[in-house]
Motif scaffolding. Sequence first.
Motif, short mmCIF file in Angstrom:
data_model
loop_
_atom_site.label_atom_id
_atom_site.label_comp_id
_atom_site.label_asym_id
_atom_site.label_seq_id
_atom_site.Cartn_x
_atom_site.Cartn_y
_atom_site.Cartn_z
N ARG A 146 0.84 -1.20 0.00
CA ARG A 146 0.00 0.00 0.00
C ARG A 146 0.87 1.25 0.00
N THR A 147 0.63 2.11 -0.97
CA THR A 147 1.46 3.30 -1.14
C THR A 147 0.61 4.57 -1.06
N ILE A 148 1.29 5.70 -1.10
CA ILE A 148 0.62 7.00 -1.00
C ILE A 148 1.06 7.87 -2.18
N TRP A 149 0.63 9.09 -2.21
CA TRP A 149 0.90 10.05 -3.29
C TRP A 149 2.38 10.07 -3.66
N PHE A 150 2.67 10.03 -4.96
CA PHE A 150 4.06 9.98 -5.43
C PHE A 150 4.67 11.38 -5.51
N GLN A 151 5.93 11.46 -5.19
CA GLN A 151 6.69 12.69 -5.44
C GLN A 151 6.68 13.02 -6.92
N GLU A 152 6.75 12.00 -7.76
CA GLU A 152 6.77 12.20 -9.21
C GLU A 152 5.50 12.85 -9.73
N ASN A 153 4.40 12.71 -8.99
CA ASN A 153 3.14 13.34 -9.42
C ASN A 153 3.27 14.86 -9.54
N PHE A 154 4.18 15.44 -8.78
CA PHE A 154 4.31 16.89 -8.80
C PHE A 154 4.83 17.42 -10.13
N LEU A 155 5.31 16.52 -11.00
CA LEU A 155 5.68 16.94 -12.35
C LEU A 155 4.46 17.53 -13.07
N GLY A 156 3.27 17.06 -12.71
CA GLY A 156 2.05 17.60 -13.30
C GLY A 156 1.72 19.01 -12.85
N TRP A 157 2.40 19.49 -11.84
CA TRP A 157 2.21 20.84 -11.32
C TRP A 157 3.37 21.77 -11.72
N ALA A 158 4.22 21.30 -12.62
CA ALA A 158 5.43 22.04 -12.97
C ALA A 158 5.13 23.40 -13.60
N ASP A 159 4.10 23.48 -14.45
CA ASP A 159 3.81 24.75 -15.12
C ASP A 159 3.48 25.84 -14.11
N GLY A 160 2.68 25.49 -13.12
CA GLY A 160 2.35 26.47 -12.09
C GLY A 160 3.57 26.89 -11.30
N VAL A 161 4.41 25.93 -10.97
CA VAL A 161 5.64 26.24 -10.21
C VAL A 161 6.52 27.18 -11.02
N LYS A 162 6.63 26.95 -12.32
CA LYS A 162 7.43 27.82 -13.17
C LYS A 162 6.91 29.25 -13.17
N GLN A 163 5.60 29.38 -12.95
CA GLN A 163 4.98 30.71 -12.93
C GLN A 163 4.91 31.30 -11.53
N GLY A 164 5.48 30.57 -10.56
CA GLY A 164 5.60 31.13 -9.22
C GLY A 164 4.53 30.73 -8.23
N ALA A 165 3.77 29.68 -8.52
CA ALA A 165 2.73 29.24 -7.58
C ALA A 165 2.56 27.73 -7.62
N PHE A 166 2.35 27.15 -6.45
CA PHE A 166 2.05 25.73 -6.31
C PHE A 166 0.58 25.62 -5.90
N TYR A 167 -0.25 25.21 -6.86
CA TYR A 167 -1.69 25.11 -6.64
C TYR A 167 -2.03 23.68 -6.23
N PHE A 168 -2.41 23.49 -4.97
CA PHE A 168 -2.66 22.14 -4.47
C PHE A 168 -3.70 22.23 -3.36
N GLY A 169 -4.87 21.67 -3.61
CA GLY A 169 -6.02 21.90 -2.74
C GLY A 169 -6.09 21.04 -1.50
N VAL A 170 -5.10 21.17 -0.62
CA VAL A 170 -5.10 20.38 0.62
C VAL A 170 -5.11 21.27 1.86
N ARG A 171 -5.42 22.53 1.67
CA ARG A 171 -5.50 23.51 2.77
C ARG A 171 -4.23 23.42 3.65
N GLU A 172 -4.39 23.17 4.96
CA GLU A 172 -3.23 23.13 5.84
C GLU A 172 -2.85 21.69 6.21
N GLY A 173 -3.44 20.73 5.52
CA GLY A 173 -3.20 19.33 5.85
C GLY A 173 -1.79 18.87 5.51
N GLN A 174 -1.39 17.78 6.14
CA GLN A 174 -0.06 17.21 5.92
C GLN A 174 -0.17 15.77 5.43
#
Length: 292
Positions: free
Chosen positions: A143-171
């Motif tokens: 049983r596994t959890i969210w991959f670090q590699e998944n964040f490649l799908g958020w690369a465009d936002g990061v390049k533009q200066g923002a990480f859009y990820f809807g988890v509020r303050e959760g860890q």
Amino acid sequence: MKTEAILIIGAAGNNGVATLESLIQKNDAQYAIRAGVRNVEKGQQLQQQYPSIEAVVINLDAPATLAAAFEGVTKVFIIPGNVENRAQHAKNAIDAAVAAGSVKQVVLYSVVGAEWEAILFARQFREAEKYLEASGLPWTHLRTIWFQENFLGWADGVKQGAFYFGVREGQFAPLNVKDIGEIAANILTTSGHERKAYNVTGPELLSGQNIADTFSHITGRNVAYVSPDENTTLQSLLGAGWPEWQAKGALELFEVFASNQAAVVSPDGEALLGRPLTKLADYLESNKTAFV
């Protein structure tokens, strides 16, 4: 002389390739490695990349065609694909493993929290887990959890200066795919894993802000953390080409993260690896060019 044959179902995906590479690196003459893929082209690509393996085409929608791929197989790693009927795919593979008569270990790729069946992804994988448990085959759930590699799908936002990820303050604790592959290879080539469910997380709890700060550090520019509302996230995922069922499933998962229901670091991964798990900062540093 090769006395064991390991079949990896879903061998061309990220987890499958990571497992193949780890098995090959072990260079253990005892194990023949068979890579199950969806089409001939994928098989040819893998065969060229890893000449020591045998690639076989597996159509999990056509159970009657599976017998040849399972012939003589002693161990199976089932990695259900990102399809809505993945539980049925896993069941078809399990039936083929039973019919083969030679299989003495089945490792099923699953997700942390599957046993609670609280969200779609958990229900899909738990359905497969329960079927395997009832099959009579020696089983192991990875049983596994969210991959670090998944964040490649958020690369465009990061390049533009923002990480859009809807988890509020959760860890939660993002996990590295290469670590998963090495863990799977270790389970497949050692004993003592029967009737066990391993929960494998990354090595550290991180919030969305922590992740954005890590992006800032790695890229050398400020990356703001933004937690969009559910509808915004849904439209973004759909716009990126996610199927609706998968996008809605991801929203459920994000809510699990946001409400800290997955705020745990499991010791299982490090114990199975025999070394520390990969930290997000180390993964991002190794793949920095994707985010700058």
